[in-house]
Write a protein that holds these residues in place. Structure first.
Motif, PDB file in Angstrom:
ATOM      1  N   MET A  67       0.878  -1.175   0.000  1.00 36.77           N
ATOM      2  CA  MET A  67       0.000   0.000   0.000  1.00 36.77           C
ATOM      3  C   MET A  67       0.914   1.222   0.000  1.00 36.77           C
ATOM      4  O   MET A  67       2.045   1.158   0.479  1.00 36.77           O
ATOM      5  N   VAL A  69       0.551   5.213   1.161  1.00 32.59           N
ATOM      6  CA  VAL A  69      -0.163   6.356   1.718  1.00 32.59           C
ATOM      7  C   VAL A  69       0.877   7.426   2.010  1.00 32.59           C
ATOM      8  O   VAL A  69       2.045   7.123   2.232  1.00 32.59           O
ATOM      9  N   MET A  83      -4.291   8.411   0.090  1.00 36.50           N
ATOM     10  CA  MET A  83      -4.078   7.029  -0.352  1.00 36.50           C
ATOM     11  C   MET A  83      -3.598   7.076  -1.794  1.00 36.50           C
ATOM     12  O   MET A  83      -4.339   7.460  -2.683  1.00 36.50           O
ATOM     13  N   ASP A  86      -3.808   1.126  -3.207  1.00 38.43           N
ATOM     14  CA  ASP A  86      -4.270   0.142  -2.248  1.00 38.43           C
ATOM     15  C   ASP A  86      -3.667  -1.221  -2.569  1.00 38.43           C
ATOM     16  O   ASP A  86      -3.225  -1.474  -3.684  1.00 38.43           O
ATOM     17  N   MET A  87      -3.713  -2.107  -1.593  1.00 44.77           N
ATOM     18  CA  MET A  87      -3.205  -3.464  -1.811  1.00 44.77           C
ATOM     19  C   MET A  87      -4.086  -4.215  -2.813  1.00 44.77           C
ATOM     20  O   MET A  87      -5.215  -3.798  -3.085  1.00 44.77           O
ATOM     21  N   SER A  88      -3.559  -5.305  -3.331  1.00 43.88           N
ATOM     22  CA  SER A  88      -4.257  -6.044  -4.384  1.00 43.88           C
ATOM     23  C   SER A  88      -5.085  -7.212  -3.848  1.00 43.88           C
ATOM     24  O   SER A  88      -5.856  -7.794  -4.600  1.00 43.88           O
ATOM     25  N   SER A  90      -7.606  -9.150  -0.762  1.00 44.01           N
ATOM     26  CA  SER A  90      -8.551  -8.956   0.337  1.00 44.01           C
ATOM     27  C   SER A  90      -7.867  -9.395   1.635  1.00 44.01           C
ATOM     28  O   SER A  90      -7.104 -10.358   1.655  1.00 44.01           O
ATOM     29  N   LEU A 112      -4.886   4.840   8.449  1.00 45.25           N
ATOM     30  CA  LEU A 112      -4.778   3.585   7.714  1.00 45.25           C
ATOM     31  C   LEU A 112      -5.371   2.415   8.506  1.00 45.25           C
ATOM     32  O   LEU A 112      -6.125   1.605   7.957  1.00 45.25           O
ATOM     33  N   LEU A 115      -9.128   2.452   8.463  1.00 46.67           N
ATOM     34  CA  LEU A 115      -9.609   1.969   7.170  1.00 46.67           C
ATOM     35  C   LEU A 115      -9.520   0.449   7.080  1.00 46.67           C
ATOM     36  O   LEU A 115     -10.477  -0.222   6.692  1.00 46.67           O
ATOM     37  N   LEU A 116      -8.382  -0.121   7.435  1.00 47.41           N
ATOM     38  CA  LEU A 116      -8.183  -1.567   7.284  1.00 47.41           C
ATOM     39  C   LEU A 116      -9.061  -2.387   8.223  1.00 47.41           C
ATOM     40  O   LEU A 116      -9.472  -3.495   7.872  1.00 47.41           O
ATOM     41  N   ARG A 119     -12.229  -3.709   6.851  1.00 48.99           N
ATOM     42  CA  ARG A 119     -12.118  -4.814   5.886  1.00 48.99           C
ATOM     43  C   ARG A 119     -12.130  -6.174   6.564  1.00 48.99           C
ATOM     44  O   ARG A 119     -11.880  -7.184   5.926  1.00 48.99           O
TER      45      ARG A 119
END
Length: 178
Positions: A67, A69, A83, A86-88, A90, A112, A115-116, A119
């Protein structure tokens, strides 16, 4: 024209010992599990690579994603977080280790991590090579800390000043002379 004076703070041998210690701590906490290392670019790319190699020596199954940022201009935090990409993969249901080069004010990482967490990772932890607690503006603390340093501007081992000095094998204190 600017000139730069860089004095060694943490030599390469000490960095290697620090990474070995961090890998032992992390491997003990995640024994028998897989772990996704999320490298926060640009500064932590060398640290993440060395940490991943060391974790594999401890028979820990690791994957790496990236990532980017940002919140810095030159050597000062701007206070706003952007940002860049973003990572690729999940992170839902996964063990995630955020790998950062240095924690300064903590603003970027606080944003960050918030945000994570949305997920839905199984478990999320933070690892930093360098920690500057004297600059913290929030209660952020890393789960794994390589070295605690004073309020110094440092370069090397991935850390930069205007995209320079990342290639230095150790960590140095930078003094800029006009």
């Amino acid at each position: 024209m600017k000139s730069y004076d860089i004095q060694t703070l943490i030599p390469p041998q000490q960095l290697q010992q620090t990474i070995e210690r961090l890998a032992r701590e992390i491997a003990a906490d995640y024994e028998g599990q897989s772990l996704l290392l999320v490298c926060i670019l640009n500064g932590s790319f060398i640290f993440t690579a060395d940490l991943a190699r060391e974790l594999s020596r401890h028979n820990l199954e690791v994957e790496v994603d990236f990532m980017k940022v940002s919140s810095y201009a030159d050597s000062e935090s701007t206070g706003s977080v952007k940002m860049d990409f973003d990572m690729s993969r999940s992170i839902t249901g996964r063990n995630v280790l955020i790998v950062e080069d240095i924690i300064d004010t903590g603003r970027t990482l606080e944003h960050l991590l918030r945000l994570l967490r949305t997920r839905d990772p199984r478990r999320m932890a933070l690892c930093c090579l360098l920690d500057k607690p004297s600059r913290r503006v929030n209660g952020l603390q890393a789960d794994y800390v390589g070295e605690v340093i004073d309020d110094l501007f440092v370069v090397g081992y991935g850390l930069d000043y205007n995209h320079r000095f990342r290639e230095l094998p150790g960590i140095g204190i930078m003094n800029i002379e006009e």
